[in-house]
Design an enzyme around this catalytic site. Structure first.
Site, PDB file in Angstrom:
ATOM      1  N   GLY A   2      22.766  35.878 -16.758  1.00  0.00           N
ATOM      2  CA  GLY A   2      21.798  36.868 -16.295  1.00  0.00           C
ATOM      3  C   GLY A   2      21.041  37.473 -17.466  1.00  0.00           C
ATOM      4  N   SER A   3      20.677  38.719 -17.303  1.00  0.00           N
ATOM      5  CA  SER A   3      19.764  39.348 -18.275  1.00  0.00           C
ATOM      6  C   SER A   3      20.377  39.529 -19.657  1.00  0.00           C
ATOM      7  CB  SER A   3      19.325  40.708 -17.745  1.00  0.00           C
ATOM      8  OG  SER A   3      18.628  40.530 -16.522  1.00  0.00           O
ATOM      9  N   THR A   4      21.681  39.461 -19.767  1.00  0.00           N
ATOM     10  CA  THR A   4      22.273  39.579 -21.110  1.00  0.00           C
ATOM     11  C   THR A   4      21.739  38.482 -22.026  1.00  0.00           C
ATOM     12  OG1 THR A   4      24.158  38.195 -20.477  1.00  0.00           O
ATOM     13  CG2 THR A   4      24.423  40.567 -20.222  1.00  0.00           C
TER      14      THR A   4
END
Lengths: 386, 644
Positions: free
Chosen positions: B335-337
């Site tokens: 995801g956004s990590t």
């Protein structure tokens, strides 16, 4: 039956001789060899009891039972010596009935390992009547053969002896006790030979038995008997199975060396590597603990004993005595050779005890009775003229 | 009876006897006894040495002596495992007659309170020969053990021995890290027999116990023992070689922090109703793992004591895989990590600068397909600090498109994605990062521009392990060194002497200018400052990090995908917020951070990011922050889709 009539004459004969004469006729060598062999047997019983871990004098130990049987055997020997052997001729047929009866009884109510029936408990002690049957067999055959002296060239007399030995032989085989049945065979052959039986017929008979072996192998012998018989040919083939005893037994004997490891110091016995070490394989422990010297002393004692038994037979003016000595000698030499041969790997495992040495009351008492009867024969003869 | 006794005269007549036959008989006796004598001489005198040696072999057998297995401590010297004596019941199948087996097994099962099937399985799975002992039960009650010892006749082939058993002081707290020991199986025995492993040996099965088996085991000794025919040991005759105790391990794990991490994760999971989760704490300056919690867990003591097949089946069949270390053995979309990779790549490749503004909007369109930002309004013109802070998807779609899939993959590999980190635990998986070639090889077609967008925000084909993710942020925090994560600080011998000191292992220096990483750290601090992580900024310490919501699986009836929640944070060395540096921007510009924390919540579906709350709770516990900043209201569950 002339037994009753003959009795006063015998008593007169017995009482007419001095104690000194009797004592001179008594073969002290036989008694001495027998006692020393018995002491060897007791020593092994002692060693075995110590190995068992409970101590030699623990209740029911092999050693204590050995002492008990030795005392009984001593009494039996003395009684047999004192007993006029000539009564045995008179009582031959009743003794035959007794022999067959005891063997039938053993078959009926006896107990043993692995579904066999070999022992009967008498007063809490196991007694193997087939041992006694050997001596009874000798008496009966001696009686039969001595009555036919000079006529043993006849095939019918040879067949008669074999037929006489037949029923007890079958009963022993049924127990099943292969070892005793083989001893019976040795007794019959030895006595026939010494009775002057025609060598032609004797040879033919032995050939016939050899010819019958494949049949016996296939239809008579039980699998475990076959296994035991063959394992000696190559014990290493199955060291953990049937060859185990033989293998361990030879290790025991071989590790003894000249002088042995000393009484009670057998590692093979102490650590239970040798199964049945108290019975048929006890000579292995003897050879391990007492070494080559000890083993040869024991074998030498047997040879000397058999020699004196034969001397007794030679000197006996009564053909019954000669025949009895022949039977006893045959029995002793056969059991010696087969038992020790088994232990050292030159004979198959047949379950034949070594007289005096193998722990077991019946064997000791039977041999004591046999030797007592021989002494009875000795002291009731005049010196033979050489 | 014709042979009745006759008179004296007849007796004195010469009986019919043959001297020759007496002679023959005598010769036979002499011959037979001579044969016996010769054979005895051969055995006893000629071959005495051979047989004496055989008798000695019978008596004395070489037997392995187990060495004391090394102990495992945490970084502060707290023992995590000890060796305790335990009664063990074993069976030698060769001594158990087949016709009595059912009876013996039934008796044993009743005595040991075991399922007879388990005993049969153990006997049948025996890796050794029928003469080797098979372990049936460990940790047997002393009274039961004594009773079994005394019931030899009823239980042929059954033996009771005392052996050393592992007792794990921390149990479920560290099961996946420490692992456990168990009986050797057939394939292990085949591989290890040459190294002296025995058919009834115990060895490390998983965790550090397995990874450091060679160190922990030590060297078995050899002693000559006297045995009887049944194999019973009577006495030790001689020690040939003494056993050498195994080495001890000092883990990098700090049990106190492990407890904090577990407490925080358990709180988050129970509050949000989650099934699986991971929390990891790492020192970015060295790669040391200070805490590694993966839930659900299990009790490794159950294995050390001999787990029943029913209990084992329960663990294996649990859909949430308690036996799996989710931190290293499973891979998830980041995801956004993952925007760390995209942003760093864009800056390092000069596609954007710290001040470059990109227009963020509700969506980007490729042909007929619209790629939406999680925020359906967009954030207007945004720099990297803004785009990262708000986790603008459309910002990173554009950066990813500028980089292209292969450069994106290059930067991912720089941060260690797509390859095992090499952590000293068994069972690590490598994750996967797409390249054009990878797509051609696996799916037979080139990558599509939309897939590049997805790859730029940690979706699509991107899958990573939690250990990779925390390690990437550790490299960010320390200024660009990617370390191999390690669980063991040092190895000590039995005397306590360090035989293998700790040394950080550098995987690579990131091919990134320091200024780029400084910008990304400031961007990560900005995530907190813009309250993207709610009230995390209110904590009295400086925290920087990135959250992630990673969609996976299949859409529900309303077209929504389930999602995992991530949060990775790093904390500067002196984290207290000061008046001189009220934003903490100066603090995160430094590269002295010694603390990286990761939380992963599997299939969270919560209103807010539960991972952030878990990390926050851990930090409160770790730094002794007494005021509670947790937002319980954000942990309401119900599939709130928001790509933050």
């Amino acid at each position: 039956m002339g037994a009753i009539n003959a009795r006063p004459a015998r008593i007169a004969d017995w009482t007419s001789r001095s104690v000194g004469t009797i004592w001179r006729a008594f073969d002290l060598q036989i008694a001495t060899y027998a006692v020393v062999l018995t002491l060897f047997g007791l020593a092994m019983a002692y060693s075995n009891s110590v190995a068992g871990g409970d101590g030699a004098l623990a209740t029911g130990s092999v050693f204590l039972r050995g002492l008990l049987w030795t005392s009984i055997a001593l009494v039996v020997f003395v009684i047999a010596t004192a007993f006029d052997y000539r009564w045995l001729k008179t009582l031959a047929w009743p003794l035959y009935a007794l022999q067959v009866g005891l063997l039938l009884l053993t078959l009926a109510i006896g107990s043993g390992l692995g579904g066999s029936s070999r022992w009967i408990s008498v007063l809490g002690l196991q007694f193997q009547f087939s041992e006694l049957a050997k001596i009874l067999m000798i008496i009966i055959l001696a009686n039969y053969l001595s009555a036919r002296r000079g006529q043993m060239g006849s095939l019918w007399n040879i067949i008669g002896a074999i037929v006489l030995a037949g029923p007890p032989w079958v009963l022993v085989l049924l127990q099943p006790d292969l070892g005793t049945s083989l001893v019976f065979g040795a007794i019959v052959v030895g006595m026939l030979f010494m009775s002057g039986a025609s060598l032609r017929w004797l040879g033919a008979g032995i050939m016939a038995v050899l010819a019958a072996l494949p049949f016996v192998w296939t239809y008579v012998l039980l699998p475990y008997q076959k296994e035991r018989l063959t394992s000696f040919l190559n014990p290493l083939a199955d060291v953990r199975g049937a060859g185990y005893q033989l293998y361990q037994s030879q290790i025991a004997v071989g590790s003894g060396g000249w002088f042995g490891k000393g009484l009670t110091n057998s590692t093979q016995n102490q650590l239970d590597f040798l199964p049945v070490q108290t019975t048929d394989f006890v000579f292995a422990i003897l050879a391990e603990e007492l070494g080559f010297i000890g083993a040869m002393v024991v074998i030498g004692l047997f040879v000397a004993l058999i020699w004196r038994v034969l001397v007794g037979g030679w000197r006996s003016k009564d053909p019954f005595g000669t025949m009895f000595a022949a039977g006893l000698g045959s029995m002793l030499v056969f059991q010696l050779f087969v038992n020790v041969g088994m232990v050292i790997g030159i004979m198959p495992i047949t379950g034949i005890p070594l007289p005096f040495i193998t722990h077991g009351g019946a064997s000791l008492i039977s041999v004591a009775a046999g030797l007592g009867i021989l002494e009875s024969i000795n002291i009731r003869q005049g010196r033979a003229e050489w | 009876m014709s042979a009745r006794t006759t008179g004296l005269a007849e007796q004195q007549a010469m009986p019919d006897r043959s001297p020759i036959r007496f002679l023959v008989f005598g010769l036979v006796v002499v011959l037979l006894s001579s044969i016996l004598g010769v054979r005895l001489f051969m055995l006893q005198v000629a071959n005495n040495v051979h047989f004496a040696a055989l008798a000695e072999t019978n008596r004395a057998v070489d037997q392995a002596v187990a060495s004391t297995r090394g102990v495992i401590y945490d970084r502060n010297g707290l023992p995590l495992v000890s060796n305790v004596p335990s009664y063990t019941v074993k069976i030698r199948p060769a001594d158990l007659p087949e016709d009595r087996r059912a009876d013996v097994v039934a008796r044993l099962a009743a005595l040991l309170n075991l399922n007879p099937a388990d005993i049969n399985i153990a006997i049948d799975a025996n890796p050794g020969s029928r003469f080797d002992l098979v372990r049936i039960a460990t940790n047997v009650d002393e009274n039961v053990a004594n009773f079994i010892s005394e019931s030899q006749l009823d239980l042929p082939g059954v033996e009771v021995v005392v052996e050393s058993r592992r007792e794990y002081a921390t149990g479920p707290l560290l099961s996946q890290v420490v692992g456990y020991t168990g009986p050797i199986n057939e394939s292990e025995l085949a591989a290890l027999r040459a190294e002296g492993y025995l058919p009834d040996d115990l060895l490390g099965k998983t965790g550090v116990e397995a990874e450091y088996e060679a160190q922990l085991r030590g060297t078995y000794g050899v002693e000559k023992v006297e045995k009887d025919a049944t194999g019973r040991k009577l006495q030790v005759l001689q020690t040939v070689t003494p056993p050498v105790a195994g080495n001890s391990l000092d883990l990098t794990i700090d049990v106190q922090q492990q407890k904090y991490a577990q407490q925080a994760l358990e709180w988050g999971m129970s509050t949000a109703g989650l099934k699986r989760g991971v929390v990891m704490v790492m020192n970015p300056q060295t790669g040391e793992i200070l805490a590694m919690v993966t839930l659900p867990t299990y009790d490794n003591n159950a294995f050390a004591q001999g787990i029943s097949s029913a209990d084992y089946a329960k663990l294996v069949n649990d859909p949430n895989k308690p036996l799996t270390n989710h931190a290293i053995s499973e891979q998830f979309p980041p995801g956004s990590t993952y925007k760390l990779v995209t942003g760093t790549g864009g800056l390092a490749d000069g596609k954007i600068s710290k001040t470059t503004q990109l227009i963020t909007s509700a969506f980007l369109q490729l042909g007929a397909t619209k790629f939406f930002d999680w925020n359906r309004k967009g954030f207007g013109a945004c720099t990297i600090l803004c785009g990262f802070a708000h986790s603008s998807d459309t910002f990173f779609f554009q950066v990813a498109a500028m980089l292209g899939i292969d450069r994106l993959a290059y930067w991912a590999s720089q941060f260690g994605f797509g390859a095992k980190t090499g952590i000293d635990l068994p069972g690590e998986v490598p994750g996967s990062i797409p390249t054009n070639q990878w797509k051609l090889d696996t799916l037979g077609e080139p990558i599509y521009p939309g897939e590049v967008y997805q790859a730029g925000i940690g979706q699509g084909y991107d899958v990573v392990t939690p250990i990779q993710l925390i390690n990437a942020y550790a490299a960010l925090a320390n200024g660009g060194t990617l370390y191999q994560p390690q669980l063991v600080r040092d190895v000590k011998d039995a005397a306590g002497k360090i035989v293998q000191p700790f040394a950080p292992k550098v995987l690579r220096k990131l091919d990134v200018p320091a200024s780029v990483l400084e910008t990304m750290r400031q961007a990560a601090r900005n995530v907190v400052l813009v309250r993207h992580t709610y009230n995390l900024v209110d904590l009295p310490i400086v925290v920087a990090g990135k959250s992630g919501t990673a969609e996976f699986g299949l859409k529900d009836s309303q077209g929504r995908l389930p999602f995992h929640s991530w949060f990775v944070a790093f904390i500067p060395k002196d984290p207290t917020v000061t008046a001189k540096d009220p934003t903490g921007m100066a603090a995160v510009s430094r590269t002295d951070s010694d603390l990286v924390v990761l939380a992963f919540a599997y299939d969270s579906g919560t209103k807010g990011n539960v991972a952030t709350e878990i990390v926050k709770y851990f930090l409160q516990l770790r730094f002794g922050i007494t005021k509670d900043y947790r937002n319980f209201n954000l942990l309401v569950r119900g599939n709130f889709y928001q790509s933050n």
